[in-house]
Design a protein around this motif. Structure first.
Motif, PDB file in Angstrom:
ATOM      1  N   SER A 219      -4.398  16.512  -7.830  1.00  0.00           N
ATOM      2  CA  SER A 219      -3.896  15.880  -6.616  1.00  0.00           C
ATOM      3  C   SER A 219      -4.899  14.831  -6.151  1.00  0.00           C
ATOM      4  CB  SER A 219      -3.681  16.924  -5.518  1.00  0.00           C
ATOM      5  OG  SER A 219      -4.912  17.560  -5.188  1.00  0.00           O
ATOM      6  N   ILE A 220      -4.412  13.917  -5.328  1.00  0.00           N
ATOM      7  CA  ILE A 220      -5.277  12.890  -4.770  1.00  0.00           C
ATOM      8  C   ILE A 220      -5.940  13.437  -3.508  1.00  0.00           C
ATOM      9  CG2 ILE A 220      -5.298  10.617  -3.660  1.00  0.00           C
ATOM     10  CD1 ILE A 220      -3.139   9.743  -5.593  1.00  0.00           C
ATOM     11  N   LYS A 221      -7.264  13.564  -3.565  1.00  0.00           N
ATOM     12  CA  LYS A 221      -8.017  14.105  -2.440  1.00  0.00           C
ATOM     13  C   LYS A 221      -8.928  13.073  -1.786  1.00  0.00           C
ATOM     14  CE  LYS A 221      -8.091  18.724  -4.518  1.00  0.00           C
ATOM     15  NZ  LYS A 221      -8.939  19.806  -5.112  1.00  0.00           N
ATOM     16  N   ARG A 222      -9.427  12.121  -2.605  1.00  0.00           N
ATOM     17  CA  ARG A 222     -10.344  11.113  -2.067  1.00  0.00           C
ATOM     18  C   ARG A 222      -9.895   9.728  -2.520  1.00  0.00           C
ATOM     19  NH1 ARG A 222     -15.882  11.370  -3.851  1.00  0.00           N
ATOM     20  NH2 ARG A 222     -16.805  11.087  -1.798  1.00  0.00           N
ATOM     21  N   ALA A 223      -9.923   8.786  -1.591  1.00  0.00           N
ATOM     22  CA  ALA A 223      -9.541   7.416  -1.885  1.00  0.00           C
ATOM     23  C   ALA A 223     -10.645   6.462  -1.462  1.00  0.00           C
ATOM     24  CB  ALA A 223      -8.241   7.048  -1.168  1.00  0.00           C
ATOM     25  N   LEU A 224     -10.929   5.477  -2.300  1.00  0.00           N
ATOM     26  CA  LEU A 224     -11.904   4.440  -1.973  1.00  0.00           C
ATOM     27  C   LEU A 224     -11.119   3.155  -1.700  1.00  0.00           C
ATOM     28  CD1 LEU A 224     -14.652   3.141  -1.716  1.00  0.00           C
ATOM     29  CD2 LEU A 224     -14.844   3.109  -4.198  1.00  0.00           C
ATOM     30  N   VAL A 225     -11.280   2.627  -0.494  1.00  0.00           N
ATOM     31  CA  VAL A 225     -10.485   1.481  -0.042  1.00  0.00           C
ATOM     32  C   VAL A 225     -11.422   0.338   0.345  1.00  0.00           C
ATOM     33  CG1 VAL A 225      -8.752   0.665   1.591  1.00  0.00           C
ATOM     34  CG2 VAL A 225      -8.710   3.045   0.816  1.00  0.00           C
ATOM     35  N   SER A 226     -11.227  -0.834  -0.260  1.00  0.00           N
ATOM     36  CA  SER A 226     -12.030  -2.014   0.080  1.00  0.00           C
ATOM     37  C   SER A 226     -11.197  -3.246  -0.228  1.00  0.00           C
ATOM     38  CB  SER A 226     -13.332  -2.032  -0.729  1.00  0.00           C
ATOM     39  OG  SER A 226     -14.105  -3.161  -0.398  1.00  0.00           O
ATOM     40  N   VAL A 227     -10.675  -3.901   0.812  1.00  0.00           N
ATOM     41  CA  VAL A 227      -9.733  -4.999   0.597  1.00  0.00           C
ATOM     42  C   VAL A 227     -10.135  -6.239   1.375  1.00  0.00           C
ATOM     43  CG1 VAL A 227      -7.764  -3.512   0.045  1.00  0.00           C
ATOM     44  CG2 VAL A 227      -8.217  -4.102   2.426  1.00  0.00           C
ATOM     45  N   SER A 228      -9.929  -7.400   0.765  1.00  0.00           N
ATOM     46  CA  SER A 228     -10.080  -8.671   1.478  1.00  0.00           C
ATOM     47  C   SER A 228      -8.799  -9.002   2.234  1.00  0.00           C
ATOM     48  CB  SER A 228     -10.414  -9.791   0.482  1.00  0.00           C
ATOM     49  OG  SER A 228     -11.700  -9.610  -0.069  1.00  0.00           O
ATOM     50  N   ASP A 229      -7.659  -8.858   1.546  1.00  0.00           N
ATOM     51  CA  ASP A 229      -6.353  -9.039   2.185  1.00  0.00           C
ATOM     52  C   ASP A 229      -5.943  -7.698   2.778  1.00  0.00           C
ATOM     53  OD1 ASP A 229      -3.769  -9.442   2.975  1.00  0.00           O
ATOM     54  OD2 ASP A 229      -3.021 -10.060   1.008  1.00  0.00           O
ATOM     55  N   LYS A 230      -5.941  -7.625   4.106  1.00  0.00           N
ATOM     56  CA  LYS A 230      -5.736  -6.337   4.771  1.00  0.00           C
ATOM     57  C   LYS A 230      -4.281  -6.085   5.173  1.00  0.00           C
ATOM     58  CE  LYS A 230     -10.546  -6.162   6.233  1.00  0.00           C
ATOM     59  NZ  LYS A 230     -10.947  -7.189   5.240  1.00  0.00           N
ATOM     60  N   THR A 231      -3.367  -6.853   4.597  1.00  0.00           N
ATOM     61  CA  THR A 231      -1.946  -6.671   4.884  1.00  0.00           C
ATOM     62  C   THR A 231      -1.515  -5.236   4.579  1.00  0.00           C
ATOM     63  OG1 THR A 231      -1.509  -8.975   4.300  1.00  0.00           O
ATOM     64  CG2 THR A 231       0.388  -7.479   4.369  1.00  0.00           C
ATOM     65  N   GLY A 232      -1.031  -4.521   5.577  1.00  0.00           N
ATOM     66  CA  GLY A 232      -0.481  -3.180   5.381  1.00  0.00           C
ATOM     67  C   GLY A 232      -1.484  -2.073   5.144  1.00  0.00           C
TER      68      GLY A 232
ATOM     69  N   ARG B 281      -3.452   5.296   7.043  1.00  0.00           N
ATOM     70  CA  ARG B 281      -3.074   6.295   8.042  1.00  0.00           C
ATOM     71  C   ARG B 281      -2.167   7.356   7.410  1.00  0.00           C
ATOM     72  NH1 ARG B 281      -1.634   3.186  12.138  1.00  0.00           N
ATOM     73  NH2 ARG B 281      -3.590   3.515  13.299  1.00  0.00           N
ATOM     74  N   GLU B 282      -1.226   6.906   6.587  1.00  0.00           N
ATOM     75  CA  GLU B 282      -0.343   7.871   5.921  1.00  0.00           C
ATOM     76  C   GLU B 282      -1.115   8.729   4.923  1.00  0.00           C
ATOM     77  OE1 GLU B 282       3.687   7.457   5.069  1.00  0.00           O
ATOM     78  OE2 GLU B 282       3.773   5.340   5.632  1.00  0.00           O
ATOM     79  N   LEU B 283      -2.024   8.100   4.189  1.00  0.00           N
ATOM     80  CA  LEU B 283      -2.848   8.883   3.260  1.00  0.00           C
ATOM     81  C   LEU B 283      -3.636   9.953   4.007  1.00  0.00           C
ATOM     82  CD1 LEU B 283      -4.346   6.154   0.868  1.00  0.00           C
ATOM     83  CD2 LEU B 283      -2.665   7.904   0.259  1.00  0.00           C
ATOM     84  N   SER B 284      -4.236   9.563   5.111  1.00  0.00           N
ATOM     85  CA  SER B 284      -5.029  10.508   5.902  1.00  0.00           C
ATOM     86  C   SER B 284      -4.168  11.658   6.396  1.00  0.00           C
ATOM     87  CB  SER B 284      -5.677   9.780   7.081  1.00  0.00           C
ATOM     88  OG  SER B 284      -6.493  10.663   7.818  1.00  0.00           O
ATOM     89  N   GLN B 285      -2.962  11.349   6.852  1.00  0.00           N
ATOM     90  CA  GLN B 285      -2.057  12.396   7.331  1.00  0.00           C
ATOM     91  C   GLN B 285      -1.625  13.335   6.214  1.00  0.00           C
ATOM     92  OE1 GLN B 285       1.002  10.028   9.147  1.00  0.00           O
ATOM     93  NE2 GLN B 285      -0.183   9.663  11.033  1.00  0.00           N
ATOM     94  N   LEU B 286      -1.702  12.844   4.963  1.00  0.00           N
ATOM     95  CA  LEU B 286      -1.385  13.681   3.808  1.00  0.00           C
ATOM     96  C   LEU B 286      -2.612  14.418   3.287  1.00  0.00           C
ATOM     97  CD1 LEU B 286       0.990  11.163   1.974  1.00  0.00           C
ATOM     98  CD2 LEU B 286       1.654  13.358   2.984  1.00  0.00           C
TER      99      LEU B 286
ATOM    100  N   TYR C 295       2.006  -0.077  -2.249  1.00  0.00           N
ATOM    101  CA  TYR C 295       1.620   0.969  -1.306  1.00  0.00           C
ATOM    102  C   TYR C 295       2.752   1.972  -1.087  1.00  0.00           C
ATOM    103  CZ  TYR C 295      -2.415  -1.940   0.150  1.00  0.00           C
ATOM    104  OH  TYR C 295      -3.578  -2.669   0.181  1.00  0.00           O
ATOM    105  N   GLY C 296       3.960   1.464  -0.916  1.00  0.00           N
ATOM    106  CA  GLY C 296       5.089   2.340  -0.634  1.00  0.00           C
ATOM    107  C   GLY C 296       5.358   3.315  -1.754  1.00  0.00           C
ATOM    108  N   LYS C 297       5.311   2.851  -3.000  1.00  0.00           N
ATOM    109  CA  LYS C 297       5.550   3.699  -4.163  1.00  0.00           C
ATOM    110  C   LYS C 297       4.511   4.812  -4.245  1.00  0.00           C
ATOM    111  CE  LYS C 297       7.108   4.756  -8.364  1.00  0.00           C
ATOM    112  NZ  LYS C 297       8.397   5.452  -8.557  1.00  0.00           N
ATOM    113  N   VAL C 298       3.245   4.463  -4.009  1.00  0.00           N
ATOM    114  CA  VAL C 298       2.172   5.462  -4.083  1.00  0.00           C
ATOM    115  C   VAL C 298       2.349   6.519  -2.986  1.00  0.00           C
ATOM    116  CG1 VAL C 298      -0.321   5.821  -3.829  1.00  0.00           C
ATOM    117  CG2 VAL C 298       0.544   3.918  -5.218  1.00  0.00           C
TER     118      VAL C 298
ATOM    119  N   ARG D  36       3.422  11.926  -1.262  1.00  0.00           N
ATOM    120  CA  ARG D  36       4.139  12.777  -0.319  1.00  0.00           C
ATOM    121  C   ARG D  36       4.948  13.847  -1.055  1.00  0.00           C
ATOM    122  NH1 ARG D  36       7.058   9.099   2.135  1.00  0.00           N
ATOM    123  NH2 ARG D  36       5.502   8.616   3.736  1.00  0.00           N
ATOM    124  N   GLU D  37       5.505  13.476  -2.209  1.00  0.00           N
ATOM    125  CA  GLU D  37       6.355  14.413  -2.940  1.00  0.00           C
ATOM    126  C   GLU D  37       5.563  15.451  -3.726  1.00  0.00           C
ATOM    127  OE1 GLU D  37       8.931  12.171  -5.434  1.00  0.00           O
ATOM    128  OE2 GLU D  37      10.179  11.418  -3.782  1.00  0.00           O
TER     129      GLU D  37
END
Length: 515
Positions: free
Chosen positions: A2-15, A21-26, A151-154, A159-160
């Motif tokens: 399962s996905i437990k930890r995510a590393l996020v670093s973006v220049s384009d912050k769209t979405g 927030r959804e990842l954190s809630q999961l 993002y939506g697909k992931v 979630r499933e």
């Protein structure tokens, strides 16, 4: 897994806030860097700084922050390899299951007018591509996202089932390597130009898909339409389609041919093209007059063709355009009245090009032609004649009007498939001969098309005459002046034939083969 930890670093912050927030809630722990971390914290998304993971501060203005074993061990560890697992445990390292990264805006930076070299270099991302490549290589265990449209697909899959599927991870990894390859290709191209090496030992190109096409030249061939990352304005790749069904492969090629010809002219001009060759070209004091001449040049072939104009299409021009079947009309713009007229035709495609740069103002670009097993690359042909290029080689000097028509014909003939012959009179083409296996064959086609209009017309040839037969044929049909490159070992034969017929002939010293 399962996905437990995510590393996020973006220049384009769209979405990115909504996604995290959804990842954190999961139940996913978010690790982040710099501006991305600050944004997530501001928006109330639980986030851990990268320095808390590496035990090392972000240094050198952020140049060094993720280039650390604690990061890349977590990305590259093979989860079912006992030795990897043992080393991770001994070193107190944790896995990273998801990487969300997009890169410094190198393309946007070099697209700025007069961008400083130092700014371009500073916007070459190092840590981002490294994380992306590490995660993509290990896609058997790690999910990697470089495109916000994923993002939506992931989220849906997490979630499933708390993880993404292997099929999704493969597709995401493939997209990452395409993305980083394109990024590096753009950097390589920029540096090649900066160092004066436009045709280096390895030629790297990258394009972005605009759309899939219904088919290619023929229905059994698959095709797509791509754009260069820094495509200039006034090209088909930046055009706005105002009306009509989607472009086809053949539409695009024909429209581009028409566009390149019409850009040769600074005065109001209209070009009609069929199968990559002009069937009618006219210039006038207004765009309506220019269209009238282009239509009159060949009212048969223009049917089902492409029309390009270098001025806004007005109602006066739109009305006759609407009276025949045309595939495409392209122009810098259309007046509202013109649109009202033309959009009544369901299938005609209307392309708004924006301001067009004439040939004199264009720099040479690279033209890439595919061959089986490779490609050939050359500069585009943007050569324009100057007065110093013109050499009168006959006893008779051309009149002022003949010279004007010769220069007009020369602008057109460079865009006709070789062997190419163009006849012109009255600021319009009256005959076009294209693509024949010998030059006199092209001349015969052009002269037959012109008929009586050949009397007093000029003849333009894209390359020299290998013998005097083309001049002799032109003389029989009343051609008064000829413009051609010269350079044949039998030039004297052609000059003698012209002198005997009282034809004025100019050599340009430049040929315009177009295969």
């Amino acid at each position: 897994m399962s996905i437990k930890r995510a590393l996020v670093s973006v220049s384009d912050k769209t979405g990115i806030v909504e996604f995290c927030r959804e990842l954190s809630q999961l139940g996913v722990e978010i690790i982040s860097t710099g501006g991305t971390k600050n944004l997530l914290a501001q928006e109330g998304v639980p986030v851990i700084g990268i320095s808390d993971v590496t035990g090392f501060p972000e240094i050198m203005d952020g140049r060094v922050k993720t280039l650390h074993p604690a990061v890349h061990s977590g990305l590259l560890a093979v989860r079912d390899n006992e030795e990897h697992t043992r080393q991770m445990q001994e070193l107190g390292l944790d896995y990273i299951d998801l990487v969300v990264v997009n890169l410094y805006p190198f393309q946007e930076t070099i697209a700025k007018p007069d961008v400083a070299y130092e700014d371009a270099i500073e916007n070459i991302d190092i840590g981002g591509p490294t994380m992306l490549r590490s995660a993509a290589k290990n896609h058997a265990f790690v999910s990697v996202v470089v495109d916000s449209s994923d993002y939506g697909k992931v989220i849906e899959e997490v979630r499933e089932s708390a993880d993404t599927t292997l099929d999704t991870r493969k597709k995401l990894a493939a997209k990452v390597f395409r993305h980083t390859a394109a990024y590096d290709a753009l950097i390589a191209d920029y540096l090649a130009k900066q160092t004066g090496d436009p045709l280096p030992e390895r030629y790297t190109v990258t394009y972005e898909k605009i759309q899939d096409l219904r088919y290619g030249e023929n229905p059994h061939q698959a095709a797509a339409f791509y754009r260069a990352p820094l495509a200039p304005a006034g090209t088909l790749t930046t055009a706005e389609q105002l009306h009509g069904k989607e472009l086809s492969y053949n539409n695009i090629n024909d429209a581009n041919a028409a566009l390149q010809i019409v850009k040769e002219f600074s005065e109001p001009a209209v070009v009609a093209v069929k199968h990559m060759n002009p069937c009618g070209v006219g210039v006038g004091t207004t765009i309506a007059e220019a269209y009238g001449k282009a239509y009159s040049a060949d009212p048969v072939s223009i049917f089902g063709g492409i029309v390009a104009a270098n001025r806004t299409i007005d109602a006066e021009t739109a009305q006759p355009l609407s009276e025949i079947f045309l595939e495409i009309v392209l122009a810098p713009d259309f007046t509202p009245e013109a649109l009202d007229i033309l959009t009544k035709k369901k299938n005609i495609r209307l392309l708004k090009m924006g301001e067009l740069t004439s040939a004199e103002g264009r720099a040479a670009a690279h033209v890439v032609t595919s061959i089986e097993g490779g490609m050939v690359v050359q500069e585009s042909d943007v050569h324009s004649l100057g007065e110093s290029d013109l050499k009168v080689v006959t006893k008779r000097q051309p009149t002022e009007d003949e010279l004007k028509q010769m220069l007009f014909g020369w602008k057109v003939v460079k865009h006709v498939k070789s062997n190419a012959i163009v006849l012109a009179a009255g600021d319009m083409t009256v005959g076009v001969g294209a693509g024949q296996m010998n030059r006199v064959g092209s001349a015969k086609i052009a002269l037959e098309q012109a008929g009586d209009k050949a009397q007093g017309a000029i003849l333009a040839s894209d390359a020299f005459f290998p013998m005097g037969d083309t001049v002799e044929l032109a003389a029989k049909h009343g051609i008064q002046a000829i413009i051609q490159p010269g350079g044949s070992i039998k030039d004297e034969e052609s000059i003698r034939a012209a002198d005997e017929a009282g034809i004025a002939m100019i050599f340009t010293g430049v040929r315009h083969f177009k295969h």
